[in-house]
Scaffold this motif. Structure first.
Motif, PDB file in Angstrom:
ATOM      1  N   VAL A  87      31.519  44.689  31.684  1.00  0.00           N
ATOM      2  CA  VAL A  87      32.644  44.913  32.598  1.00  0.00           C
ATOM      3  C   VAL A  87      32.147  44.806  34.029  1.00  0.00           C
ATOM      4  O   VAL A  87      31.092  45.340  34.366  1.00  0.00           O
ATOM      5  N   ARG A  88      32.893  44.096  34.864  1.00  0.00           N
ATOM      6  CA  ARG A  88      32.611  44.056  36.294  1.00  0.00           C
ATOM      7  C   ARG A  88      33.443  45.133  36.975  1.00  0.00           C
ATOM      8  O   ARG A  88      34.653  45.209  36.799  1.00  0.00           O
ATOM      9  N   PHE A  89      32.791  45.959  37.758  1.00  0.00           N
ATOM     10  CA  PHE A  89      33.425  47.096  38.422  1.00  0.00           C
ATOM     11  C   PHE A  89      33.413  46.854  39.917  1.00  0.00           C
ATOM     12  O   PHE A  89      32.361  46.577  40.507  1.00  0.00           O
ATOM     13  N   ALA A  90      34.565  46.948  40.584  1.00  0.00           N
ATOM     14  CA  ALA A  90      34.626  46.702  42.023  1.00  0.00           C
ATOM     15  C   ALA A  90      35.887  47.352  42.596  1.00  0.00           C
ATOM     16  O   ALA A  90      36.872  47.541  41.880  1.00  0.00           O
ATOM     17  N   PRO A  91      35.873  47.691  43.879  1.00  0.00           N
ATOM     18  CA  PRO A  91      34.717  47.721  44.780  1.00  0.00           C
ATOM     19  C   PRO A  91      33.948  49.030  44.636  1.00  0.00           C
ATOM     20  O   PRO A  91      34.438  49.990  44.052  1.00  0.00           O
ATOM     21  N   ASN A  92      32.758  49.047  45.153  1.00  0.00           N
ATOM     22  CA  ASN A  92      31.935  50.249  45.134  1.00  0.00           C
ATOM     23  C   ASN A  92      31.074  50.280  46.387  1.00  0.00           C
ATOM     24  O   ASN A  92      30.230  49.392  46.568  1.00  0.00           O
TER      25      ASN A  92
END
Length: 330
Positions: free
Chosen positions: A255-260
């Protein structure tokens, strides 16, 4: 046109964790033990202990004769066993922990641990209530593990009474038996079907790990806390090892998680063809989110205060496939 985020993040064990089993972690094997010289208790094998034998001495009572043979035939004082095997677990047998009143006026949480459960006698002599002075020593030897534990997971169900709270506490000890990593996860609300939780361990140092303590309680571990008949089920405990710091391209993660960091609005983009779920924990180990993910999932966490949070990604089998942390700023 929707902007896609391509992030390269230096992270600790974010895409692949090495799952390790803990002896008798499915609670399939139990034996009969004696307490107070004649009481017959069911205890899981391979280093697991329960609070029953300890609390019998505290309450100065005996097992209910309608449940377990009492060779002294004492029907005035009763002790109700609080940890015992139960069928219908996540796989096979599960451990059932029940908060109970003993002799109507002694409320005791149920506790299950892979280490020795005892009392801090000097603290009790100094005036502490016994249930405020429960101690844990020993634990599973993990010194031969290739990496330190990043998290410990378990399949659980919970049926609290009147807002009660169960706990899953993890301690990592060094060679001097000093705690160098810990997390205490509060389990709240009714959980009627088994879910997998794997809170991440917070470390003061990541070297010199020696023993792992895994502790479950059906209510808060304190005198007079909890509610009678709250029930926690625990099954299939495992340990997830950190595989070290490495560069990972977010496009190749599960999973790509954004923004951080973010203000609380985050997006999770799934890159695999599987039904995924995610969990969010605060720094105290409390489960804040536990839900299934859509392929392009917008999550609103803006109601949370600013700070650091941890998340897990699990596949359809409940296996941990990704872990990381993120920050919310206000």
């Amino acid at each position: 046109m929707k902007k896609l985020f391509t992030l390269t993040i230096a992270l600790m064990a974010s895409t692949l964790l090495n799952a390790q089993t803990i002896p008798n972690a499915g609670f399939e094997v139990w034996h009969t033990a004696n307490a107070a010289g004649f009481i017959h208790l069911q205890v899981p094998d391979n280093g697991w202990t329960t609070s029953d034998s300890l609390f019998i001495y505290y309450t100065q009572t005996y097992l209910d004769t309608s449940t377990v043979p009492d060779i002294n035939n004492d029907t005035t004082h009763k002790y109700f066993q609080q940890v015992f095997p139960k069928g219908g677990g996540h796989t096979g047998t599960t451990a059932q922990l029940v908060t109970r009143y003993q002799d109507t006026d002694k409320l005791a949480f149920a506790c299950l641990a892979n280490c020795t459960i005892g009392f801090d006698i000097p603290a009790i002599i100094g005036g502490a209530a016994p249930l405020d002075a429960v101690t844990f020593s020993g634990g599973t030897d993990i010194s031969a593990a290739a990496h330190r534990p990043a998290s410990v997971g378990a399949w659980i169900k919970y049926f609290p009474v009147s807002g009660d709270t169960a706990h899953m506490k993890i301690n990592v000890l060094n060679t001097s038996d000093v705690v160098i990593g810990t997390v205490d996860t509060a389990i709240t609300g009714t959980i009627s079907n088994y879910i997998y939780i794997a809170p991440q361990i917070a470390y003061t140092t990541t070297t010199g790990y020696k023993r792992l303590q895994v502790i479950f309680s059906s209510s808060p571990m304190a005198d007079g806390r909890g509610q009678d008949s709250s029930i926690l089920y625990v099954d299939d405990v495992d340990m997830n090892l950190a595989t070290g710091i490495k560069e990972t391209n977010a496009n190749t993660s599960a999973v790509r998680f954004a923004p951080n960091p973010s203000t609380g609005i985050v997006y999770l983009y799934s890159n695999i063809n599987d039904k995924l779920s995610w969990q969010v924990f605060n720094i105290s180990g409390q489960v804040i989110v536990n839900k299934e993910l859509a392929s392009n999932n917008r999550e609103d966490l803006s109601y949370l205060p600013a700070g650091t949070y941890f998340y897990n990604i699990l596949n359809s089998k409940g296996e941990l496939v990704q872990q990381d942390k993120f920050n919310i700023v206000k």
